[in-house]
Structures are given as structure tokens and as C-alpha cells.
Design a protein around this motif. Structure first.
Motif, PDB file in Angstrom:
ATOM      1  N   GLY A   9      69.573   5.416  -2.727  1.00 34.60           N
ATOM      2  CA  GLY A   9      68.994   4.600  -3.987  1.00 34.60           C
ATOM      3  C   GLY A   9      67.721   3.955  -3.179  1.00 34.60           C
ATOM      4  O   GLY A   9      65.695   3.693  -3.619  1.00 34.60           O
ATOM      5  N   SER A  10      68.308   2.566  -2.565  1.00 39.16           N
ATOM      6  CA  SER A  10      67.395   1.745  -1.341  1.00 39.16           C
ATOM      7  C   SER A  10      65.859   1.852  -1.066  1.00 39.16           C
ATOM      8  O   SER A  10      65.380   1.442  -0.880  1.00 39.16           O
ATOM      9  CB  SER A  10      68.157   0.328  -1.105  1.00 39.16           C
ATOM     10  N   LEU A  11      66.245   3.131  -0.580  1.00 39.04           N
ATOM     11  CA  LEU A  11      65.633   3.949   0.887  1.00 39.04           C
ATOM     12  C   LEU A  11      64.216   4.377  -0.071  1.00 39.04           C
ATOM     13  O   LEU A  11      62.672   4.322   0.448  1.00 39.04           O
ATOM     14  CB  LEU A  11      65.940   4.857   2.007  1.00 39.04           C
ATOM     15  N   THR A  12      65.213   5.172  -0.964  1.00 41.20           N
ATOM     16  CA  THR A  12      64.192   5.942  -1.993  1.00 41.20           C
ATOM     17  C   THR A  12      62.801   4.711  -2.709  1.00 41.20           C
ATOM     18  O   THR A  12      62.004   5.508  -2.641  1.00 41.20           O
ATOM     19  CB  THR A  12      64.188   6.159  -3.091  1.00 41.20           C
ATOM     20  N   GLU A  13      63.562   3.966  -3.203  1.00 41.37           N
ATOM     21  CA  GLU A  13      63.057   2.795  -4.036  1.00 41.37           C
ATOM     22  C   GLU A  13      62.052   2.147  -3.099  1.00 41.37           C
ATOM     23  O   GLU A  13      60.853   1.395  -3.842  1.00 41.37           O
ATOM     24  CB  GLU A  13      63.743   1.195  -4.114  1.00 41.37           C
ATOM     25  N   THR A  14      62.120   1.874  -1.790  1.00 38.76           N
ATOM     26  CA  THR A  14      60.875   1.098  -0.684  1.00 38.76           C
ATOM     27  C   THR A  14      59.898   1.922  -1.029  1.00 38.76           C
ATOM     28  O   THR A  14      58.406   1.272  -0.326  1.00 38.76           O
ATOM     29  CB  THR A  14      61.638   1.182   0.562  1.00 38.76           C
TER      30      THR A  14
ATOM     31  N   ASP B  72      63.044  -2.355  -4.816  1.00 39.08           N
ATOM     32  CA  ASP B  72      64.522  -2.392  -4.769  1.00 39.08           C
ATOM     33  C   ASP B  72      65.905  -2.760  -5.059  1.00 39.08           C
ATOM     34  O   ASP B  72      65.501  -4.205  -5.342  1.00 39.08           O
ATOM     35  CB  ASP B  72      64.639  -3.061  -2.814  1.00 39.08           C
ATOM     36  N   ARG B  73      66.460  -2.287  -5.694  1.00 42.45           N
ATOM     37  CA  ARG B  73      67.448  -2.162  -7.095  1.00 42.45           C
ATOM     38  C   ARG B  73      68.230  -3.704  -6.282  1.00 42.45           C
ATOM     39  O   ARG B  73      69.319  -4.831  -6.730  1.00 42.45           O
ATOM     40  CB  ARG B  73      68.507  -1.834  -7.430  1.00 42.45           C
ATOM     41  N   SER B  74      68.571  -3.946  -4.825  1.00 47.22           N
ATOM     42  CA  SER B  74      69.494  -4.007  -4.014  1.00 47.22           C
ATOM     43  C   SER B  74      68.934  -5.738  -4.059  1.00 47.22           C
ATOM     44  O   SER B  74      69.148  -6.520  -3.535  1.00 47.22           O
ATOM     45  CB  SER B  74      69.970  -3.708  -2.872  1.00 47.22           C
ATOM     46  N   LEU B  75      67.626  -6.352  -4.240  1.00 52.06           N
ATOM     47  CA  LEU B  75      67.337  -7.855  -4.729  1.00 52.06           C
ATOM     48  C   LEU B  75      66.961  -7.867  -6.094  1.00 52.06           C
ATOM     49  O   LEU B  75      66.429  -9.524  -5.768  1.00 52.06           O
ATOM     50  CB  LEU B  75      65.840  -7.150  -3.756  1.00 52.06           C
ATOM     51  N   ASN B  76      68.180  -7.548  -6.951  1.00 60.61           N
ATOM     52  CA  ASN B  76      68.023  -7.471  -8.228  1.00 60.61           C
ATOM     53  C   ASN B  76      68.575  -9.165  -8.431  1.00 60.61           C
ATOM     54  O   ASN B  76      67.851 -10.150  -9.273  1.00 60.61           O
ATOM     55  CB  ASN B  76      68.856  -7.053  -9.662  1.00 60.61           C
ATOM     56  N   ALA B  77      69.578  -9.593  -7.838  1.00 59.89           N
ATOM     57  CA  ALA B  77      69.778 -10.441  -7.931  1.00 59.89           C
ATOM     58  C   ALA B  77      68.679 -12.011  -7.762  1.00 59.89           C
ATOM     59  O   ALA B  77      68.871 -13.296  -8.130  1.00 59.89           O
ATOM     60  CB  ALA B  77      70.587 -11.831  -6.835  1.00 59.89           C
TER      61      ALA B  77
END
Length: 343
Positions: free
Chosen positions: A71-76, A277-282
Motif C-alpha cells: 500500500g505504501s509503495l503504491t501511494e509513494t 503515504d498512509r504510514s506518515l499519517n502521524a
């Protein structure tokens, strides 16, 4: 001789084709296409590919990260889905498929709906403070030239990442004339034209210092500055998008920003991730991207030789972005970026 000439002319030898003849040919071709029932049956696979691209853009947040952080790879690299559109268009023409060509409108419409706003220039005039950030690359062969080039942007505050201990003095000497105040914490540093205070490292769970915060006393009051260099990510065949350490550091950085005592905060750094990238949501859920709010274009910053993603970020909270842009390349593998903000 006259008769021979007339005979050639009447047979159309080399003369321009009459307009009515061209219209008849076009009408005949369109008629054959209309009678070709296969024009709708052909290209179903191509149409399916267009629908798939559409779903990826609409539902990218639902692509799981459990397998190789897909998912993160796609969003990047999500904006680059557009490169498949001309490919599918050409294939649709080759297949003479009306179904494939009409279906291609779906990803085109969705792409412009999602990313079309980034194609326009949203920058404005004015502002109180110019900031810049640059991952200078530890292997940079010209640290002094790189520092001077970034300083030439006219920035009031500059953040640098990936500072090797052996080259810190070179960067300090190159910037000393323009920036009387600075601090280097681990491999990151901040240089300012205005006094700084309350400077300390920020723990982003890496085991060594790659983030810091400080207060800059601007003419419009105090502003909290955070400089960060999150862990690198890699794309590996056996492991996918290896970003777990980056994600943990992003969560820690988000906590530090949430605990910031000042209302006005500027984050400068290499986050090794894009705003999608959803992983940077914080982090991204608390702050605005200057490029997204007031930039011109996508503002891709990496790799410098052929920028494909904006992983270097200038983000703000309690501050209004006025303009945001990418600076010319240095000897680094990243492009420096800058922004002007209104306090």
C-alpha cells in the motif's frame, strides 16, 4: 499530346484529391466501423485494465501493507499511474476497440480529480519568512558549494540532513557569514538569521540522533522548528517495500510534534515518504504541506537526476504557506526545496 495529358488528368494521376472524395472515403471508413460489431467486443482486457487503474487511485488506502508494504509503495508513486494511460490509448487504437477507449476515460477523470490541483501554480506574493531544507548526501563531493547554493535561495532558516561528522566544519564555515545562529545535532542541523534557543535532539527511535527541534525568534515572534531525517526505505524482491523502521520513526516524530508547546511549528526534512503515504499519517494529519497548499506542480525532489517523488518536505502548523518551490540541483542525490510562509 493534349489528349494524352487530358487522359492522365481524368484518371487522377498525381493531382490533388477532390474534397468530396475525401469526405466519401471518411464516410465509408466510419460506416465500416459502425457495421463492425467487434468494435465493442474487442479490447475487454484493456477496458478491465482501465477500471483497475481507476480503483487503485480511488481505493489506494485499502491496499494492505501486510505484504511487503504494498500500500505504501503504491501511494509513494501514485501520480505515476498516469503513464499507463497513453499506453492503453495506443493499444485501444491498435485493437480498434471502442470499449477500451471509452473505458480509458475513467482513470483520466479520476487522475485529474485527485492530482489536477497540483498542476496549477498556487504560489502567491508576500510572506514573512523563507525556509529551505536539503538532504546534502553524506558522500557529497562539494559540501561548501552545496551549502552556498542553498543559502543563495535567500532563505532565513536552512535545515540540512545527512551531515557526516567529518564535514560539519565545512558546512559551518560556508554558512557562517549569512547565518550567525546554528546548531548541529547528530546528522541534522539548522542555520538561522535569527536567534535560536531551547535546542535539543528529538528521539525518533533510531538509536542515534537524526532529528532536532529549536525555537527561532523571528521578527514576528517565536516559531518552533523541527528538523528530521527519517530512516531510508528500500524496494527488495524478497521483502517488498521495507519501511517498518521508517514507519516507527514517523510515529515518534508525530508524537513530538503533538507535544510541541508553541502554536506555530515548521517541519523541515527528508521524511523518505510522500504526503500520500498512509504510514506518515502521524505527521501529515497534523500539518500542511507547503507544496500542496502553495506550490507550483508536484515539486518532486528525489532522485535529483530524474525526480519521481517528493520525499523531502516542508510542513507547517499554525503558519500560512505563501509559496513553495524546488531549488536547482547540487552535488546531492536530492533536490533542495524552499518555501515562504506568513506568520
Amino acid at each position: 499530346m493534349v489528349q494524352a495529358y487530358r487522359a492522365d488528368t481524368e484518371n487522377g494521376g498525381g493531382g490533388p484529391q477532390p474534397t468530396d472524395t475525401r469526405f466519401r472515403d471518411l464516410r465509408d471508413r466510419l460506416g465500416r466501423l459502425a457495421r463492425d460489431r467487434g468494435i465493442w467486443r474487442r479490447g475487454l482486457v484493456l477496458a478491465g485494465c482501465s477500471v483497475l487503474l481507476t480503483f487503485v487511485m480511488l481505493l489506494h488506502s485499502h491496499i494492505p501493507n501486510t505484504i511487503g508494504n504494498l500500500g505504501s509503495l503504491t501511494e509513494t508513486f501514485l501520480p505515476w499511474i498516469a503513464v499507463f494511460v497513453p499506453v492503453l490509448f495506443v493499444l485501444g487504437l491498435v485493437r480498434r476497440s471502442a470499449t477500451a477507449l471509452i473505458a480509458l476515460l475513467l482513470p483520466v477523470i479520476v487522475w485529474f480529480n485527485v492530482f489536477g490541483g497540483l498542476l496549477t501554480d498556487k504560489s502567491g506574493g508576500g510572506g514573512d519568512l523563507t525556509v529551505a531544507t536539503h538532504n546534502v548526501n553524506a558522500d557529497n563531493a562539494d559540501p561548501a558549494g552545496t551549502a552556498q547554493q542553498v543559502a543563495g535561495s535567500g532563505a532565513d532558516v536552512i535545515a540540512l540532513q545527512e551531515l557526516p561528522a567529518g564535514k560539519v566544519k565545512t558546512y559551518e564555515s560556508a554558512l557562517a557569514g549569512r547565518f550567525p545562529y546554528h546548531s548541529v545535532q547528530g546528522t541534522v542541523g539548522l542555520w538561522s538569521k535569527y536567534p535560536i534557543s531551547d535546542t535539543h535532539p528529538v528521539d525518533i527511535k533510531m538509536g542515534w540522533v537524526r532529528a532536532m527541534r529549536t525555537t527561532v525568534a523571528t521578527p514576528k515572534g517565536d516559531v518552533g522548528f523541527v528538523v528530521a531525517h527519517l530512516p531510508s526505505v528500500r524496494v527488495k524482491l524478497h521483502a517488498g517495500f521495507t519501511a517498518n523502521q521508517r514507519d516507527q520513526s514517523a510515529d515518534a516524530l508525530g508524537e513530538a510534534i503533538a507535544d510541541e508547546r508553541l502554536d506555530r511549528v515548521v517541519l523541515l526534512g527528508d521524511l523518505n515518504g510522500t504526503m500520500n503515504d498512509r504510514s506518515l499519517n502521524a505527521v501529515t494529519s497534523q500539518m500542511r504541506s507547503t507544496q500542496g497548499a502553495a506550490g507550483d506542480g508536484f515539486g518532486f525532489s528525489w532522485p535529483a537526476s530524474f525526480p519521481m517523488a517528493r520525499i523531502d518536505q516542508i510542513m507547517v502548523k499554525g503558519v500560512d504557506p505563501v509559496s513553495s518551490w524546488t531549488l536547482p540541483a547540487t552535488d546531492s542525490d536530492h533536490l533542495p526545496i524552499a518555501a515562504r510562509v506568513k506568520l
